[in-house]
Motif scaffolding. Structure first.
Motif, short mmCIF file in Angstrom:
data_model
loop_
_atom_site.label_atom_id
_atom_site.label_comp_id
_atom_site.label_asym_id
_atom_site.label_seq_id
_atom_site.Cartn_x
_atom_site.Cartn_y
_atom_site.Cartn_z
N THR A 2 0.83 -1.20 0.00
CA THR A 2 0.00 0.00 0.00
C THR A 2 0.87 1.25 0.00
O THR A 2 0.59 2.21 -0.73
CB THR A 2 -0.92 0.01 1.22
OG1 THR A 2 -1.78 -1.14 1.17
CG2 THR A 2 -1.77 1.26 1.26
N TRP A 32 1.10 4.26 -2.76
CA TRP A 32 1.02 5.69 -2.45
C TRP A 32 2.21 6.43 -3.04
O TRP A 32 2.09 7.56 -3.50
CB TRP A 32 0.97 5.89 -0.94
CG TRP A 32 -0.30 5.42 -0.30
CD1 TRP A 32 -1.35 4.79 -0.91
CD2 TRP A 32 -0.65 5.51 1.07
NE1 TRP A 32 -2.33 4.50 -0.01
CE2 TRP A 32 -1.93 4.92 1.23
CE3 TRP A 32 -0.01 6.03 2.20
CZ2 TRP A 32 -2.57 4.85 2.46
CZ3 TRP A 32 -0.65 5.97 3.43
CH2 TRP A 32 -1.92 5.38 3.56
N VAL A 62 1.91 10.50 -3.39
CA VAL A 62 1.46 10.90 -2.06
C VAL A 62 2.64 10.98 -1.10
O VAL A 62 2.73 11.89 -0.28
CB VAL A 62 0.39 9.91 -1.54
CG1 VAL A 62 0.04 10.21 -0.09
CG2 VAL A 62 -0.86 10.00 -2.41
N THR A 107 2.74 10.51 5.52
CA THR A 107 2.08 9.20 5.44
C THR A 107 0.94 9.10 6.44
O THR A 107 -0.14 8.57 6.12
CB THR A 107 3.10 8.08 5.70
OG1 THR A 107 4.22 8.24 4.81
CG2 THR A 107 2.48 6.72 5.46
N ALA A 138 -1.93 11.13 5.02
CA ALA A 138 -2.55 10.40 3.91
C ALA A 138 -3.39 9.24 4.43
O ALA A 138 -4.50 8.98 3.93
CB ALA A 138 -1.47 9.87 2.96
N ARG A 163 -7.32 8.74 3.72
CA ARG A 163 -7.80 7.53 3.06
C ARG A 163 -8.90 6.87 3.88
O ARG A 163 -9.89 6.38 3.34
CB ARG A 163 -6.64 6.54 2.84
CG ARG A 163 -5.70 6.92 1.72
CD ARG A 163 -6.39 6.84 0.36
NE ARG A 163 -6.61 5.46 -0.05
CZ ARG A 163 -7.59 5.06 -0.85
NH1 ARG A 163 -8.46 5.95 -1.31
NH2 ARG A 163 -7.72 3.80 -1.19
N LEU A 215 -6.65 8.81 -3.78
CA LEU A 215 -5.24 9.20 -3.80
C LEU A 215 -5.03 10.46 -4.64
O LEU A 215 -4.23 11.33 -4.28
CB LEU A 215 -4.39 8.05 -4.35
CG LEU A 215 -4.27 6.82 -3.45
CD1 LEU A 215 -3.42 5.76 -4.14
CD2 LEU A 215 -3.69 7.17 -2.09
#
Length: 250
Positions: free
Chosen positions: A140, A144, A149, A171, A174, A178, A184
């Protein structure tokens, strides 16, 4: 003696253009695009417009700030082909988009408020460690990264991804967005802004500006709705002397 077209309510292209700060070519382009109803023509073939055309142009110009040029064009085209339901659906979709944008801003503000501080002394983290902390798979994080991201550096000796304290902050933000259901492609621009600002604190002015833009769009939509309603009312008005439905004796 030659009669002035304005004496009977008719307008020349130049009259309509001047009233709205446009060029005559812009008025002709709007007619060709279906934003204005078709112009009437004199026996010599010259275009003449009416107060209905003036209301149509006023409605379009009022719709643009809140809905954008393309949607405003589609709304007017629908009205002018008598597809009123289609026009109102487009208006509704714009309002729904504005509401979604407000919810996105609220989610961003909540995520920023809840974001854990990342002290510099924490040092750097590898992808596996960070993934375990967030409860997600390393794949994952790599996804990203491909979406822009996060931008971890690579260890020059091993080639492993290394997340600095700022990368960890990005992170975490983000991850919270999410979890809030944001895509994204919606998250990446915000993270880039956090990164370029050097952290979360400098974004306060950006968030205030974001609030101001959404409020301005909302006000512009109200103004556009009023002008569009006036145009719709003018299109459906009965001829002079005729009664509207329901206006007769009780």
């Amino acid at each position: 003696m030659r009669q002035n077209p304005q004496d009977d309510g008719r307008l020349r292209p130049v009259d309509l253009a001047r009233r709205h700060g446009l060029s005559t070519q812009a008025v002709r382009n709007y007619e060709a695009a279906g934003i204005l109803p078709d112009a009437e023509r004199t026996p010599h073939g010259y275009r003449t417009y009416t107060p209905l055309h003036a209301k149509a142009l006023r409605a379009f110009l009022a719709l643009v700030p809140g809905h954008g040029h393309q949607t405003a064009t589609s709304i007017m085209q629908a009205v002018n082909r008598n597809a009123i339901g289609d026009a109102l659906r487009l208006v509704d979709e714009s309002h729904a988009q504005l509401l979604d944008d407000r919810r996105t801003l609220q989610a961003v503000e909540a995520a920023l408020r809840d974001l854990e501080p990342v002290p510099q002394e924490r040092g750097e983290m590898f992808v596996g460690t960070l993934a375990r902390r967030l409860g997600i798979r390393p794949a994952t994080l790599r996804k990203w990264e491909r979406a822009g991201v996060v931008q971890p550096r690579r260890d020059p000796r091993t080639g492993y991804r290394v997340f600095s304290a700022a990368d960890v902050r990005d992170t975490l933000l983000a991850h919270q967005l999410r979890r809030g259901g944001h895509l994204l492609e919606q998250i990446a621009p915000l993270i880039a802004q956090v990164r370029s600002a050097g952290g979360v604190a400098p974004l306060e002015s950006t968030l205030r500006a974001w609030h101001a833009r959404l409020s301005a769009r909302g006000r512009a939509m109200l103004a556009g709705a009023a002008a569009l309603d006036a145009y719709l009312d003018c299109r459906t008005a009965p001829p002079d002397g005729a009664e509207r439905p329901g206006d007769g004796p009780a």
